[in-house]
Design a protein around this motif. Structure first.
Motif, PDB file in Angstrom:
ATOM      1  N   GLY A 111       0.810  -1.210   0.000  1.00  0.00           N
ATOM      2  CA  GLY A 111       0.000   0.000   0.000  1.00  0.00           C
ATOM      3  C   GLY A 111       0.842   1.257   0.000  1.00  0.00           C
ATOM      4  N   VAL A 112       0.305   2.333   0.559  1.00  0.00           N
ATOM      5  CA  VAL A 112       0.980   3.628   0.455  1.00  0.00           C
ATOM      6  C   VAL A 112       2.335   3.634   1.145  1.00  0.00           C
ATOM      7  CG1 VAL A 112      -1.100   4.996   0.075  1.00  0.00           C
ATOM      8  CG2 VAL A 112      -0.354   4.544   2.411  1.00  0.00           C
ATOM      9  N   GLY A 113       2.487   2.872   2.232  1.00  0.00           N
ATOM     10  CA  GLY A 113       3.789   2.809   2.886  1.00  0.00           C
ATOM     11  C   GLY A 113       4.838   2.200   1.979  1.00  0.00           C
ATOM     12  N   THR A 114       4.462   1.143   1.289  1.00  0.00           N
ATOM     13  CA  THR A 114       5.369   0.503   0.334  1.00  0.00           C
ATOM     14  C   THR A 114       5.717   1.462  -0.794  1.00  0.00           C
ATOM     15  OG1 THR A 114       4.454  -1.676   0.838  1.00  0.00           O
ATOM     16  CG2 THR A 114       5.618  -1.447  -1.262  1.00  0.00           C
ATOM     17  N   GLU A 117       8.141   4.201   0.453  1.00  0.00           N
ATOM     18  CA  GLU A 117       9.501   3.683   0.625  1.00  0.00           C
ATOM     19  C   GLU A 117      10.173   3.467  -0.726  1.00  0.00           C
ATOM     20  OE1 GLU A 117       8.924   1.186   4.786  1.00  0.00           O
ATOM     21  OE2 GLU A 117       8.171   0.334   2.909  1.00  0.00           O
ATOM     22  N   LEU A 118       9.420   2.900  -1.666  1.00  0.00           N
ATOM     23  CA  LEU A 118       9.956   2.665  -3.006  1.00  0.00           C
ATOM     24  C   LEU A 118      10.394   3.963  -3.666  1.00  0.00           C
ATOM     25  CD1 LEU A 118      10.403   1.023  -5.636  1.00  0.00           C
ATOM     26  CD2 LEU A 118       7.956   1.334  -6.113  1.00  0.00           C
ATOM     27  N   PHE A 119       9.534   4.970  -3.634  1.00  0.00           N
ATOM     28  CA  PHE A 119       9.864   6.218  -4.315  1.00  0.00           C
ATOM     29  C   PHE A 119      10.984   6.974  -3.622  1.00  0.00           C
ATOM     30  CE2 PHE A 119       5.992   5.635  -6.798  1.00  0.00           C
ATOM     31  CZ  PHE A 119       6.441   6.067  -8.037  1.00  0.00           C
ATOM     32  N   THR A 125      18.529   7.213  -5.586  1.00  0.00           N
ATOM     33  CA  THR A 125      19.371   6.727  -6.675  1.00  0.00           C
ATOM     34  C   THR A 125      19.429   7.763  -7.793  1.00  0.00           C
ATOM     35  OG1 THR A 125      18.868   4.403  -6.166  1.00  0.00           O
ATOM     36  CG2 THR A 125      19.713   4.880  -8.363  1.00  0.00           C
ATOM     37  N   GLN A 126      18.291   8.345  -8.133  1.00  0.00           N
ATOM     38  CA  GLN A 126      18.240   9.357  -9.195  1.00  0.00           C
ATOM     39  C   GLN A 126      19.143  10.541  -8.875  1.00  0.00           C
ATOM     40  OE1 GLN A 126      14.456  11.313  -9.552  1.00  0.00           O
ATOM     41  NE2 GLN A 126      14.957  12.247 -11.507  1.00  0.00           N
ATOM     42  N   GLU A 165      14.608   4.346 -16.383  1.00  0.00           N
ATOM     43  CA  GLU A 165      15.211   3.017 -16.479  1.00  0.00           C
ATOM     44  C   GLU A 165      15.887   2.561 -15.190  1.00  0.00           C
ATOM     45  OE1 GLU A 165      17.708   3.249 -19.907  1.00  0.00           O
ATOM     46  OE2 GLU A 165      16.005   3.427 -21.293  1.00  0.00           O
ATOM     47  N   ILE A 166      16.036   3.463 -14.217  1.00  0.00           N
ATOM     48  CA  ILE A 166      16.577   3.045 -12.919  1.00  0.00           C
ATOM     49  C   ILE A 166      15.680   1.979 -12.304  1.00  0.00           C
ATOM     50  CG2 ILE A 166      17.021   3.775 -10.534  1.00  0.00           C
ATOM     51  CD1 ILE A 166      17.804   6.525 -11.680  1.00  0.00           C
ATOM     52  N   LEU A 167      14.369   2.182 -12.399  1.00  0.00           N
ATOM     53  CA  LEU A 167      13.429   1.245 -11.789  1.00  0.00           C
ATOM     54  C   LEU A 167      13.269   0.026 -12.681  1.00  0.00           C
ATOM     55  CD1 LEU A 167      11.548   0.645  -9.430  1.00  0.00           C
ATOM     56  CD2 LEU A 167       9.698   1.680 -10.760  1.00  0.00           C
TER      57      LEU A 167
END
Length: 197
Positions: A111-114, A117-119, A125-126, A165-167
């Motif tokens: 959900g939104v927590g995931t 964290e992902l973003f 990294t970006q 393309e990073i993701l």
């Protein structure tokens, strides 16, 4: 990033979701991490996909580090059978500790927590704050709308193709881990309008 994945942080739901494929993917990822001798770092929960991926990694002989804020530990959602458990003071401390211990990141459905964290790690990294690969395990098309949205952000001029393309994404844990292990950072100017000045 040397390409060697010693530990991978996994972000995922504290619920199991409605499709049994989500739990199956969490189990498969845990088993694949253990088979490759890659340690799992995750949010320390015993519930939902969090508990499933941790249990699968442990059952296959892998090492699991859980990092959980005190307020969630107090609610008794923490896993008590991990290789290592860190109880921290806040969500911010948890995310920093999870990022520091990882050589790469994988998001399972959640959900939104995931998503948050992902973003966050994708943004780091970006921006070059770290040089660690990031991927999503696209179980039953769960992340397909998100991946399409990011493609739209490229078309709209808010995201460079190289940053898109990073993701990385895959439907199979082994494929995704192979992609993350092969990933290399690329120097790309973030600001699209700098070239127009």
């Amino acid at each position: 990033m040397t390409g060697e994945l010693r530990r991978v942080t996994v972000f995922c739901g504290s619920n199991p979701g409605t499709d049994p494929a989500y739990a199956e993917a969490a189990r498969a990822l845990g088993a694949e991490l253990a088979a490759r001798r890659i340690g799992l770092v995750y949010g320390g929960g015993a519930v939902g996909l969090m508990g499933i991926v941790a249990d699968a990694t442990l059952a296959a002989g892998g090492e699991v580090t859980g990092i959980i804020p005190q307020h969630l530990w107090d609610k008794e959602v923490g896993h008590k059978g991990l290789t290592e458990l860190l109880v921290v003071g806040s969500m911010h401390e948890r995310k920093l500790a999870m990022a520091d211990r990882a050589d790469g990141f994988v998001a399972l459905p959640g959900g939104v927590g995931t998503f948050e964290e992902l973003f966050e790690v994708l943004t780091w990294t970006q921006l070059g704050i770290h040089d660690k690969p990031v991927g999503v395990l696209d179980v039953a098309g769960f992340y397909a709308p998100l991946l399409g949205f990011l493609d739209s952000a490229v078309t709209a001029g808010f995201l460079r193709e190289g940053h898109r393309e990073i993701l990385r994404s895959a439907t199979d844990p082994a494929d995704l881990l192979d992609q993350l292990g092969a990933w290399r950072p690329v120097e790309i100017q973030k600001w699209l309008d700098r070239e127009q000045r």
